[in-house]
Design an enzyme around this catalytic site. Structure first.
Site, PDB file in Angstrom:
ATOM      1  N   GLU A  21      19.765  28.048 -22.894  1.00 55.12           N
ATOM      2  CA  GLU A  21      20.059  28.036 -24.332  1.00 55.12           C
ATOM      3  C   GLU A  21      19.159  28.976 -25.131  1.00 55.12           C
ATOM      4  O   GLU A  21      18.381  28.543 -25.991  1.00 55.12           O
ATOM      5  CB  GLU A  21      19.964  26.607 -24.881  1.00 55.12           C
ATOM      6  N   GLU A  80      26.984  21.942 -19.583  1.00 59.07           N
ATOM      7  CA  GLU A  80      26.332  20.659 -19.879  1.00 59.07           C
ATOM      8  C   GLU A  80      27.236  19.813 -20.759  1.00 59.07           C
ATOM      9  O   GLU A  80      27.929  20.347 -21.640  1.00 59.07           O
ATOM     10  CB  GLU A  80      25.032  20.862 -20.670  1.00 59.07           C
ATOM     11  N   LYS A 117      13.618  11.030 -21.498  1.00 57.87           N
ATOM     12  CA  LYS A 117      13.709   9.905 -20.558  1.00 57.87           C
ATOM     13  C   LYS A 117      14.853   8.955 -20.898  1.00 57.87           C
ATOM     14  O   LYS A 117      15.353   8.232 -20.053  1.00 57.87           O
ATOM     15  CB  LYS A 117      12.387   9.149 -20.483  1.00 57.87           C
TER      16      LYS A 117
END
Ligand code: GLA
Ligand code: ZN
Length: 690
Positions: A160, A317, A366
């Site tokens: 990106e 993605e 996470k």
């Protein structure tokens, strides 16, 4: 039947739909059981490709000049043994701490002229000679070692790309770029109209990039800086690619784009990447009417396909469940994961890939969705949906490499967008260019009409209908190209706020819409900006050629135009310009050009565009009524058509099809006349030429 539109698969090593995710096994080296389990789970999830090495620089080069490839050897060798493939990334998206410490010049300087500290990612200077040396060295090593590895099928360049740097290197590079573009200061001063406010530049060294505490009102300069940033980023990408191609000529390269990211003109990348890829994160289930967002993402897919002339792209993605960075990280309701993935395929993607394979244990992502949760096994809703979708993708071998050649294009030009968004007036509270593009696309999506998204430099002659809302800037030659298109029989639709400036953002003299005045048969004298609470209306003329009737609401912008050959098909209803033309049609050569002088509200765009489509016989994907929220898109190989019916509503929908016309690509059975699409459901039909 459709024209032949097939391309080779992304990699001849695996001529199938690719399915996989960003994978960071280097985070788990101290947990060796995790990698083994990942391999088992990848196969179970029907995945065949992973993107590895993104952000791995610190693990690949832990100290300057000391490299450690053991872990990556193990990952890629194990992939090869297990029939898995990889897009191998170059690690430039983030640099190791030792590098920032020893060579602060690799860090980015923000527009306030303060150099960043080490941290986050995408925080580097594209011009720094040290950064360029360092990336060349690591990329060369990667290419030498893995360029012929059986598991590696392509290069994922950086991650990106985005942002700009204002360091001394970048300032000098900008000045050189300008010197190449403008042979003399005289030309530069003219293009930037610097006599205004005494901004005349008398020495190249006086040029500085835009700064909040310095120059930022010279529109021509702001525009050139944006162009420079794109060119400099591209130059950096080419530098990365050159190092790779020396040792791995055959591997395709890609870099993942971000939706409609305004900071880079993605069109400029088309020669430098072998395949376009991008990252899509729709915020599903926010609005009751899901089709608005669905249409926007369809448009973004169409754009990525159009950049390389219809060549299939990669959905690099997407999230298998939720993100962790949107305002609200909502889960996808059952069915939506598959539907939104199939949507990418329907518009020309040959891959469905995710961020990320496994949730990292710590740090900022996470809690971002992943195929494998912290829980760690396959017994999750998300894993099961991913695995099922993988099963579906395995049945789509025939679709790989196919594409579509739409008759309709929407002109959504980056430089025009930059210029509109920077211009001061007529509505600093919002010109909403992107929103107008969406408004014009949506009715086509509702009808299942294939669309390319093009820019001003594209070949126009292959389309029947071109829709170009707010064509404020016309770069050199663009007006003439549009004129030739209409003259030769093309149908052209544009709006208020067109033909105002040239490529330097200098206003056309002698009457707007500048070079389009003849083609449109109008002269636009003034534009009225309405306050947010104001409205006007337009009334359609009796028996107009588009068979539109009644009145439509108008808001935000009303242009006051004169007819110069065009016919009015609607007039303003109120204000001092009551009775003046608001919508026109001009027959020009063998074609027709339409001009909407006012910004109208729905259902205007639906009625207007569909009436043009009917009148000019623009083909739909499938000749059946599509319930609201359902669209149809297609891909074809010249003999077979693959029709994707997609239901973006939370209710089941029924469509009537022609008898014995289609087979269902997934179960290979004939499709009944009455097809039911469950809520967030889809079907892929195949129709073969007899
Ligand atoms: C971007 C990045 C990824 C990850 C995702 C999270 O697309 O490329 O590394 O941060 O966002 O959604
Ligand atoms: Zn810099």
């Amino acid at each position: 039947m459709s024209v032949m539109t097939t391309f080779p698969p992304i990699s001849s090593k695996i001529p199938k739909m690719l399915h996989g995710a960003d994978y960071n096994p280097e985070q788990w080296l101290e947990y060796p059981e995790v990698f083994e389990e990942d391999i088992r789970l990848m196969k179970l999830a029907n995945c065949n490709v992973m993107s590895v090495g993104i952000f791995s620089w610190a693990m690949l080069e832990p100290e300057e000049g000391t490299f450690d490839f053991k872990w990556l050897d193990h990952v890629l060798d194990t992939f090869a043994e297990n029939g898995l493939f990889a897009f191998l990334a170059t690690p430039s998206g983030a640099r190791p701490a030792w590098m920032s410490q020893k060579y602060p010049e690799v860090l980015r300087v923000e527009k306030n002229r303060v150099r960043n500290l080490h941290g986050v990612r995408h925080n580097h200077c594209y011009t720094s000679p040290v950064y360029r040396d360092k990336i060349e060295s690591i990329n060369t090593k990667l290419a030498e070692r893995y360029g012929n590895h059986p598991a590696v099928i392509g290069w994922h360049i950086s991650n990106e790309y985005g942002g700009d740097c204002h360091c001394t290197y970048c300032q000098n590079a900008f000045r050189e770029w300008l010197q190449k573009k403008y042979a003399s200061l005289k030309e530069l001063n003219h293009a930037w109209w610097t006599t205004f406010w005494s901004h005349t530049i008398t020495d190249w060294s006086q040029v500085e990039s835009p700064a909040p505490h310095g120059e930022n009102f010279v529109h021509g300069m702001n525009l050139d800086w944006k162009r420079f940033v794109t060119d400099q980023t591209l130059d950096f990408l080419n530098h990365e690619v050159n190092a790779l191609k020396k040792h791995s000529l055959d591997l395709p390269v890609t870099t993942n784009f971000m939706e409609a990211y305004e900071g880079l003109n993605y069109w400029k990348f088309k020669e430098s990447v072998d395949v376009v890829s991008w990252d899509a994160y729709p915020t599903w289930h926010d609005e009751r009417d899901e089709s608005r967002l669905a249409a926007w993402f369809s448009l973004l897919h169409d754009l990525k396909r159009s950049i390389k002339n219809g060549k299939p792209f990669m959905l690099m993605e997407s999230t298998p469940s939720a993100t962790n960075w949107q305002e609200v990280s909502k889960l996808k309701k059952p069915g939506m994961h598959a539907l939104s993935s199939i949507q990418a395929v329907a518009h020309g993607s040959d891959t469905v890939q995710y961020f990320q394979w496994r949730k990292s244990r710590g740090s900022s992502e996470k809690l971002h969705g992943a195929v494998v949760d912290h829980y760690g096994s396959e017994n999750t809703r998300v894993f099961q949906e991913v695995s099922q979708l993988g099963g579906v993708l395995q049945k789509l071998d025939e679709v790989v490499g196919t594409s579509v050649q739409p008759e309709t294009a929407i002109l959504f030009d980056w430089e025009n967008r930059w210029a509109i968004n920077d211009a001061q007036g007529p509505r600093n509270s919002g010109m909403h260019y992107e929103e107008q593009i969406r408004r014009h696309y949506k009715p086509l999506w509702d009808e299942g009409i294939p669309v390319d998204i093009i820019d001003m430099e594209c070949d126009l002659s292959r389309y029947k209908l071109i829709i170009a809302p707010m064509l404020y800037m016309l770069r050199a030659g663009a007006g003439e190209k549009i004129e030739a298109f209409v003259e030769a029989g093309g149908i052209f639709v544009t709006t208020y706020w067109s033909g105002i400036v040239n490529e330097h953002d200098l206003c056309f003299l002698g009457g707007f819409p500048g070079p389009l005045r003849k083609t449109l048969g109008i002269w636009s004298e003034e534009i009225d900006a309405l306050y947010d609470h104001e409205k006007n209306q337009i009334r359609l003329t009796d028996d107009n050629s588009l068979q539109l009737t009644g009145m439509y609401e108008v808001h935000e912008l009303c242009e006051l135009i004169h007819l110069e050959g065009a016919e009015a098909i609607a007039y303003y209803e109120h204000d001092f310009y009551q009775g003046r033309p608001a919508l026109t049609e001009n027959h020009f050569g063998s074609g027709t050009a339409y001009y909407a002088a006012s910004r109208n509200q729905e259902p205007f765009y639906t009625d207007f565009l569909l009436s043009i489509i009917r009148k000019h016989k623009i083909k739909r994907t499938i000749e059946t009524e599509l319930p609201y929220g359902v669209t149809a898109q297609k891909r074809c190989d010249g003999r077979n058509e693959f029709i994707f019916l997609m239901n973006f509503t939370n209710q089941s929908q029924t469509l009537q099809l022609e008898k014995e016309m289609y087979i269902d690509l997934l179960d290979e059975k004939p499709v009944p006349e009455s097809v039911v699409l469950p809520s967030y459901g889809y079907k892929i039909l195949k129709h073969s030429q007899k």
